[in-house]
Design an enzyme around this catalytic site. Structure first.
Site, short mmCIF file in Angstrom:
data_model
loop_
_atom_site.label_atom_id
_atom_site.label_comp_id
_atom_site.label_asym_id
_atom_site.label_seq_id
_atom_site.Cartn_x
_atom_site.Cartn_y
_atom_site.Cartn_z
N GLU A 64 -6.14 2.09 -7.06
CA GLU A 64 -5.47 1.15 -6.16
C GLU A 64 -6.47 0.42 -5.30
O GLU A 64 -7.50 0.97 -4.94
CB GLU A 64 -4.41 1.86 -5.31
CG GLU A 64 -4.92 2.98 -4.44
CD GLU A 64 -3.80 3.73 -3.72
OE1 GLU A 64 -2.68 3.82 -4.23
OE2 GLU A 64 -4.08 4.22 -2.61
N CYS A 65 -6.17 -0.84 -5.04
CA CYS A 65 -6.99 -1.72 -4.20
C CYS A 65 -8.44 -1.71 -4.68
O CYS A 65 -8.70 -2.16 -5.79
CB CYS A 65 -6.86 -1.34 -2.72
SG CYS A 65 -7.22 -2.73 -1.64
#
Lengths: 195, 266
Positions: A64-65
């Site tokens: 994520e991210c």
């Protein structure tokens, strides 16, 4: 939370380590600042290759991210200089000097996937200065969840899935749906049994 | 009050909340943590909302990671479990709020707000008011915050950016008889302690650690300008009788090995 479901967590450094830890059944990439270490990450060719390889073999990989950006094919700094990354996803993550997205998000899974069943919801948050380029081939990549942002009624398709590698910018809090961690560990266990 | 002997299972705690973002909540929270630590208390820091920069500074002062609590992403039960898990071996919990006391996910509900979290954790609130360019009106502001949610408890109010001794007197005179919560102090304006601006989200505790001198200065400011004894005496013990759930899963397939990327980049 993953440990509560029987996972043994093995920390590693995509910047410094030459190899992935041995006998992994899954990989988790949280957020971070890969753009600040883009050159080191890019120069660690061995690590990049190994991650791409296990991803191609079907190992559950969640990013994520910043972790998602590392799973893309390249990170481009604000001046447009590209740094090749692992290439699990065929996108380029571009860095901007202005905020691209911020706020609470809720996702609804559209399929049974490595972090839950169809219809499950997980809550999270987004805060980023990056966005992926929108090439034609983005349409060919499966998206596994819909995202609802505050004040926006329309839902966007996100959560890219290639093999069993799942990623997007949103930081999901596994505490918002206690089945999420259990399901991810279960996906890794299934992979362990089949490999 | 000197350091109190820990009685096991009982801790004290409070929530620092502002009337709005940027009123000095983080600086006062860090100062309170530093002052309590200097008095020999073991402090557990918490932060309401999805912020990783303030918890990094909390850790820099207390030596314990500032744990995130969140009323929108996480259930009441999850937050209470998290709070309990990380306060088992401490004397006092300092919970830094997010934005203004009642600000949260939207305007319709209290979801995600500092007020909601204070009620969930049964902790009193210390309200931080930026008193710059305000005198008697500050009492009206405090009165409004006091009455907005009857279920919320306050330990008191502290005024930030006080211009002079007389300024604080004006405010305390206005509070007298108009609000129930006590005035815990007034912090003068100090430009040497302003934390670096963080709008780029990159001035983390790793990039910009707080120096020992800075932390000491913060503790001095709190001791000089806030009635810490009164705060400690007024706090009730937070009893935490429930047992933590813990049901580790064992599988015949053996443990599952999950690699977690952890370095300067992640």
């Amino acid at each position: 939370m993953l440990e509560n479901h029987g996972a043994q967590l093995v920390c590693f450094s995509p910047v410094k380590d030459d190899n992935l830890p041995k006998n992994l059944d899954g990989i988790y990439f949280g957020g971070g600042y890969p753009e600040l270490f883009a050159k080191q990450l890019s120069d660690n060719l061995n690590m990049r290759r190994q991650i791409k390889e296990v991803s191609s073999k079907g190992m559950p990989v969640y990013g994520e991210c910043g972790g998602f950006m590392y799973l893309c094919s390249a990170i481009c700094d604000p001046k447009g200089n590209p740094y090749p990354m692992t290439g699990c996803f065929p996108f380029t993550a571009n860095m901007f000097s202005r905020l691209k997205s911020l706020g609470y998000r809720e996702i609804t899974l559209a399929y049974n996937t490595l972090i839950g069943k169809r219809g499950d919801t997980v809550r999270g948050h987004e805060f980023r200065y990056s966005d992926i380029a929108k090439p034609e081939d983005q349409k060919k990549i499966k998206t596994v969840y819909k995202v609802t942002a505050k004040a926006k009624k329309n839902k966007t398709d996100e959560g890219y899935l290639v093999n069993r590698t799942l990623g997007r910018y949103i930081h999901l809090h596994f505490g918002s749906n206690l089945d999420t961690a259990a399901c991810f560990v279960e996906s890794c266990r299934n992979y362990k049994l089949e490999k | 009050m000197a350091k109190k002997e820990k009685t096991g299972g009982l801790i004290k705690g409070f929530v620092i909340a502002g009337t709005q973002s940027g009123c000095g909540k983080t600086t006062i929270s860090l100062g309170l943590m530093a002052a309590l630590l200097r008095r020999g208390f073991k402090v557990a820091p918490f932060k309401v909302g999805p912020d990783f920069i303030d918890p990094g500074h909390h850790a820099g002062i207390t030596g314990m990671a500032g744990r995130n609590l969140d009323g929108w992403m996480l259930s009441g039960r999850y937050n209470r479990d998290c709070f309990k898990k990380h306060t088992l071996k401490v004397d006092i919990a300092v919970v830094e709020g997010v934005m203004g006391l009642f600000d949260g996910y939207d305007g319709k509900s209290e979801a995600g707000s500092t007020a909601q979290m204070a009620k969930w954790l049964k902790l009193p609130v210390i309200l931080v008011v930026n008193a710059k360019s305000m005198a008697r009106s500050a009492a009206a502001l405090v009165s409004g915050f006091e009455q907005f949610d009857k279920d919320l408890g306050f330990a008191g109010v502290v005024f930030n950016n006080i211009g002079s001794k007389r300024h604080l007197e004006f405010i305390t005179e206005a509070l007298d008889g108009n609000v129930k919560m006590p005035c815990l102090g007034g912090i003068p304006y100090y430009n040497e302690i302003i934390l670096p601006e963080r709008h780029l989200g990159l001035v983390t505790s790793l990039d910009n650690p707080l120096s020992d001198e800075y932390i000491d200065k913060l503790a001095d400011i709190i001791e000089e300008n806030m009635d810490l004894n009164a705060i400690l005496d007024s706090l009730l013990d937070v009893d935490q009788p429930e047992k933590l759930r813990r049901t580790p899963v064992r599988s015949p397939a053996g443990p599952v090995r999950i690699g977690v990327a952890m370095d300067n980049a992640f």
